[in-house]
Design a protein around this motif. Structure first.
Motif, PDB file in Angstrom:
ATOM      1  N   CYS A 151       0.844  -1.189   0.000  1.00 58.07           N
ATOM      2  CA  CYS A 151       0.000   0.000   0.000  1.00 58.07           C
ATOM      3  C   CYS A 151       0.886   1.248   0.000  1.00 58.07           C
ATOM      4  O   CYS A 151       1.969   1.251   0.596  1.00 58.07           O
ATOM      5  CB  CYS A 151      -0.916   0.017   1.221  1.00 58.07           C
ATOM      6  SG  CYS A 151      -2.103  -1.348   1.221  1.00 58.07           S
ATOM      7  N   LEU A 152       0.422   2.299  -0.644  1.00 55.20           N
ATOM      8  CA  LEU A 152       1.220   3.517  -0.760  1.00 55.20           C
ATOM      9  C   LEU A 152       1.493   4.137   0.606  1.00 55.20           C
ATOM     10  O   LEU A 152       0.581   4.330   1.414  1.00 55.20           O
ATOM     11  CB  LEU A 152       0.506   4.542  -1.645  1.00 55.20           C
ATOM     12  CG  LEU A 152       1.301   5.828  -1.900  1.00 55.20           C
ATOM     13  CD1 LEU A 152       2.528   5.543  -2.755  1.00 55.20           C
ATOM     14  CD2 LEU A 152       0.426   6.878  -2.556  1.00 55.20           C
ATOM     15  N   PHE A 153       2.767   4.442   0.846  1.00 55.45           N
ATOM     16  CA  PHE A 153       3.179   5.123   2.071  1.00 55.45           C
ATOM     17  C   PHE A 153       3.693   6.529   1.768  1.00 55.45           C
ATOM     18  O   PHE A 153       3.491   7.451   2.534  1.00 55.45           O
ATOM     19  CB  PHE A 153       4.264   4.302   2.780  1.00 55.45           C
ATOM     20  CG  PHE A 153       4.582   4.783   4.163  1.00 55.45           C
ATOM     21  CD1 PHE A 153       3.825   4.383   5.248  1.00 55.45           C
ATOM     22  CD2 PHE A 153       5.650   5.651   4.381  1.00 55.45           C
ATOM     23  CE1 PHE A 153       4.112   4.840   6.527  1.00 55.45           C
ATOM     24  CE2 PHE A 153       5.946   6.112   5.652  1.00 55.45           C
ATOM     25  CZ  PHE A 153       5.176   5.708   6.733  1.00 55.45           C
ATOM     26  N   TYR A 154       4.367   6.665   0.642  1.00 57.15           N
ATOM     27  CA  TYR A 154       4.973   7.950   0.266  1.00 57.15           C
ATOM     28  C   TYR A 154       5.064   8.036  -1.243  1.00 57.15           C
ATOM     29  O   TYR A 154       5.436   7.074  -1.913  1.00 57.15           O
ATOM     30  CB  TYR A 154       6.382   8.053   0.864  1.00 57.15           C
ATOM     31  CG  TYR A 154       7.211   9.223   0.373  1.00 57.15           C
ATOM     32  CD1 TYR A 154       7.095  10.471   0.966  1.00 57.15           C
ATOM     33  CD2 TYR A 154       8.116   9.073  -0.672  1.00 57.15           C
ATOM     34  CE1 TYR A 154       7.861  11.554   0.522  1.00 57.15           C
ATOM     35  CE2 TYR A 154       8.887  10.144  -1.116  1.00 57.15           C
ATOM     36  CZ  TYR A 154       8.751  11.373  -0.525  1.00 57.15           C
ATOM     37  OH  TYR A 154       9.508  12.436  -0.956  1.00 57.15           O
ATOM     38  N   ALA A 155       4.737   9.188  -1.787  1.00 56.06           N
ATOM     39  CA  ALA A 155       4.995   9.498  -3.194  1.00 56.06           C
ATOM     40  C   ALA A 155       5.561  10.908  -3.212  1.00 56.06           C
ATOM     41  O   ALA A 155       4.934  11.838  -2.697  1.00 56.06           O
ATOM     42  CB  ALA A 155       3.719   9.407  -4.025  1.00 56.06           C
ATOM     43  N   GLY A 156       6.751  11.062  -3.756  1.00 56.50           N
ATOM     44  CA  GLY A 156       7.370  12.381  -3.767  1.00 56.50           C
ATOM     45  C   GLY A 156       8.783  12.331  -4.276  1.00 56.50           C
ATOM     46  O   GLY A 156       9.214  11.337  -4.876  1.00 56.50           O
ATOM     47  N   GLN A 157       9.512  13.388  -4.016  1.00 58.89           N
ATOM     48  CA  GLN A 157      10.862  13.517  -4.554  1.00 58.89           C
ATOM     49  C   GLN A 157      11.886  12.746  -3.734  1.00 58.89           C
ATOM     50  O   GLN A 157      11.642  12.381  -2.579  1.00 58.89           O
ATOM     51  CB  GLN A 157      11.259  14.990  -4.630  1.00 58.89           C
ATOM     52  CG  GLN A 157      11.479  15.663  -3.298  1.00 58.89           C
ATOM     53  CD  GLN A 157      12.022  17.084  -3.452  1.00 58.89           C
ATOM     54  OE1 GLN A 157      12.084  17.630  -4.540  1.00 58.89           O
ATOM     55  NE2 GLN A 157      12.432  17.684  -2.344  1.00 58.89           N
ATOM     56  N   LEU A 183      13.687  10.111   4.929  1.00 57.65           N
ATOM     57  CA  LEU A 183      12.755  10.447   6.009  1.00 57.65           C
ATOM     58  C   LEU A 183      11.508   9.571   5.912  1.00 57.65           C
ATOM     59  O   LEU A 183      11.027   9.032   6.918  1.00 57.65           O
ATOM     60  CB  LEU A 183      12.377  11.923   5.949  1.00 57.65           C
ATOM     61  CG  LEU A 183      11.358  12.407   6.984  1.00 57.65           C
ATOM     62  CD1 LEU A 183      11.861  12.189   8.405  1.00 57.65           C
ATOM     63  CD2 LEU A 183      11.027  13.877   6.755  1.00 57.65           C
ATOM     64  N   ALA A 184      11.006   9.394   4.694  1.00 56.22           N
ATOM     65  CA  ALA A 184       9.825   8.546   4.501  1.00 56.22           C
ATOM     66  C   ALA A 184      10.123   7.095   4.865  1.00 56.22           C
ATOM     67  O   ALA A 184       9.301   6.425   5.507  1.00 56.22           O
ATOM     68  CB  ALA A 184       9.348   8.652   3.052  1.00 56.22           C
ATOM     69  N   ILE A 185      11.297   6.609   4.496  1.00 50.84           N
ATOM     70  CA  ILE A 185      11.675   5.230   4.817  1.00 50.84           C
ATOM     71  C   ILE A 185      11.800   5.052   6.322  1.00 50.84           C
ATOM     72  O   ILE A 185      11.344   4.054   6.891  1.00 50.84           O
ATOM     73  CB  ILE A 185      12.983   4.841   4.092  1.00 50.84           C
ATOM     74  CG1 ILE A 185      12.738   4.781   2.583  1.00 50.84           C
ATOM     75  CG2 ILE A 185      13.521   3.508   4.601  1.00 50.84           C
ATOM     76  CD1 ILE A 185      13.998   4.743   1.754  1.00 50.84           C
ATOM     77  N   ARG A 186      12.393   6.031   6.990  1.00 54.54           N
ATOM     78  CA  ARG A 186      12.504   5.974   8.455  1.00 54.54           C
ATOM     79  C   ARG A 186      11.123   5.891   9.093  1.00 54.54           C
ATOM     80  O   ARG A 186      10.879   5.088   9.990  1.00 54.54           O
ATOM     81  CB  ARG A 186      13.278   7.190   8.975  1.00 54.54           C
ATOM     82  CG  ARG A 186      13.592   7.105  10.462  1.00 54.54           C
ATOM     83  CD  ARG A 186      14.494   8.254  10.937  1.00 54.54           C
ATOM     84  NE  ARG A 186      15.695   8.356  10.143  1.00 54.54           N
ATOM     85  CZ  ARG A 186      16.022   9.421   9.393  1.00 54.54           C
ATOM     86  NH1 ARG A 186      15.218  10.464   9.335  1.00 54.54           N
ATOM     87  NH2 ARG A 186      17.140   9.445   8.712  1.00 54.54           N
ATOM     88  N   ILE A 199       9.704   2.332   8.473  1.00 50.63           N
ATOM     89  CA  ILE A 199      10.330   1.299   9.300  1.00 50.63           C
ATOM     90  C   ILE A 199       9.908   1.422  10.758  1.00 50.63           C
ATOM     91  O   ILE A 199       9.712   0.416  11.450  1.00 50.63           O
ATOM     92  CB  ILE A 199      11.868   1.361   9.148  1.00 50.63           C
ATOM     93  CG1 ILE A 199      12.249   0.910   7.736  1.00 50.63           C
ATOM     94  CG2 ILE A 199      12.561   0.510  10.197  1.00 50.63           C
ATOM     95  CD1 ILE A 199      13.705   1.126   7.397  1.00 50.63           C
ATOM     96  N   GLU A 200       9.759   2.636  11.227  1.00 52.49           N
ATOM     97  CA  GLU A 200       9.380   2.855  12.628  1.00 52.49           C
ATOM     98  C   GLU A 200       7.870   2.815  12.829  1.00 52.49           C
ATOM     99  O   GLU A 200       7.376   3.176  13.895  1.00 52.49           O
ATOM    100  CB  GLU A 200       9.946   4.196  13.097  1.00 52.49           C
ATOM    101  CG  GLU A 200      11.464   4.213  13.126  1.00 52.49           C
ATOM    102  CD  GLU A 200      12.054   5.579  13.422  1.00 52.49           C
ATOM    103  OE1 GLU A 200      11.282   6.553  13.573  1.00 52.49           O
ATOM    104  OE2 GLU A 200      13.298   5.664  13.492  1.00 52.49           O
ATOM    105  N   ALA A 201       7.142   2.344  11.793  1.00 50.39           N
ATOM    106  CA  ALA A 201       5.681   2.245  11.850  1.00 50.39           C
ATOM    107  C   ALA A 201       5.044   3.590  12.153  1.00 50.39           C
ATOM    108  O   ALA A 201       4.039   3.681  12.851  1.00 50.39           O
ATOM    109  CB  ALA A 201       5.241   1.184  12.858  1.00 50.39           C
ATOM    110  N   GLY A 202       5.651   4.614  11.597  1.00 47.98           N
ATOM    111  CA  GLY A 202       5.109   5.958  11.768  1.00 47.98           C
ATOM    112  C   GLY A 202       3.998   6.225  10.765  1.00 47.98           C
ATOM    113  O   GLY A 202       3.653   5.371   9.946  1.00 47.98           O
ATOM    114  N   THR A 203       3.469   7.406  10.846  1.00 44.35           N
ATOM    115  CA  THR A 203       2.404   7.770   9.923  1.00 44.35           C
ATOM    116  C   THR A 203       3.006   8.262   8.611  1.00 44.35           C
ATOM    117  O   THR A 203       4.082   8.856   8.588  1.00 44.35           O
ATOM    118  CB  THR A 203       1.510   8.872  10.526  1.00 44.35           C
ATOM    119  OG1 THR A 203       2.344   9.987  10.871  1.00 44.35           O
ATOM    120  CG2 THR A 203       0.810   8.378  11.771  1.00 44.35           C
TER     121      THR A 203
END
Length: 193
Positions: free
Chosen positions: A133-139, A158-161, A164-168
Motif C-alpha cells: 500500500c502507498l506510504f509515500y509518493a514524492g521527490q 525520512l519517509a523510509i525511516r 520502518i518505525e511504523a510511523g504515519t
C-alpha cells in the motif's frame, strides 16, 4: 531539459497496482513476489534522462542500504523505445551495471504500469508498505542537475525511516520532478498535461 512534476493521485494506504514485467534480460518479476519485509520502493526511471543519471549512483547505493533494512527496490522504464532506443531493454542492463543497480529494472512496454501509478516523470518515486500500500509518493531530495544541492536522498530517507518505525505516512510531500515519460504516439494519458 524541461522539468515536469509528478501527478500522483494514489492516497496513502491505497493498494498499489500489481504488475508483472520483464527485466532487460527477459526474466519476469512481479510486484507481489518482490515486496520487501518492511516495504518496497517502486521508481519510474529511464536511461537517458539527466535527472535520473544525476541520482543513479546514489540511488543504487541507497537501494543496497535499504535492502538491509527490509525495503526492496524495483525500477520501471516505461519510455517509448521506438523513438528513444537508448531506453531499450539491452541498454537498461548496461545502465544498471554502470550505476551498481542490484535490484530489478523492468520494462513496461505497454506503458500501462506507468499509467496505473499515474507516473508522469523520470524519476518518479512510490514507497509502499509491507502490504503493497502507498506510504509515500514524492521527490528523492532537492537536488537537480546543475543546482548544486547535495544529493542525499533526504526526503525519501525520512519517509523510509517513518515506514520502518511504523510511523504515519508523510502527506505533505514535494512531488518528484524530472523529464516527462516518453509516451508512444497516441498513448499519452489524460492526467498528463
Amino acid at each position: 531539459m524541461a522539468e515536469v512534476p509528478s501527478t500522483f493521485t494514489m492516497t496513502a494506504g491505497e493498494k498499489a497496482p500489481e504488475f508483472t514485467l520483464p527485466a532487460g534480460n527477459g526474466i519476469e518479476f512481479s510486484l507481489s513476489e518482490n515486496l520487501g519485509k518492511k516495504g518496497t520502493l517502486v521508481m519510474f526511471v529511464c536511461n537517458h534522462c539527466p535527472f535520473v543519471v544525476h541520482l543513479a549512483r546514489q540511488v543504487g547505493a541507497m537501494a543496497t542500504e535499504m535492502q538491509g533494512w527490509g525495503v526492496n527496490t524495483i525500477a520501471v522504464s516505461s519510455n517509448d523505445v521506438e523513438n528513444y532506443p537508448q531506453d531499450g531493454p539491452a541498454k537498461m542492463l548496461e545502465f544498471a551495471n554502470e550505476f551498481g543497480w542490484k535490484f530489478p529494472y523492468l520494462y513496461d512496454e505497454s506503458q500501462e504500469v506507468a499509467k496505473s501509478y499515474h507516473a508522469a516523470c523520470t524519476p518518479d518515486f512510490f514507497l509502499l508498505d509491507s502490504d503493497g500500500c502507498l506510504f509515500y509518493a514524492g521527490q528523492y531530495d532537492d537536488s537537480r542537475p546543475g543546482n548544486n544541492e547535495l544529493i542525499d536522498g533526504r526526503d525519501l530517507k525520512l519517509a523510509i525511516r517513518q515506514l520502518i518505525e511504523a510511523g504515519t505516512p508523510i502527506l505533505d510531500t514535494k512531488p518528484a520532478t524530472g523529464c516527462n515519460i516518453k509516451w508512444k504516439p497516441g498513448n499519452q494519458p489524460d492526467y498528463f498535461g
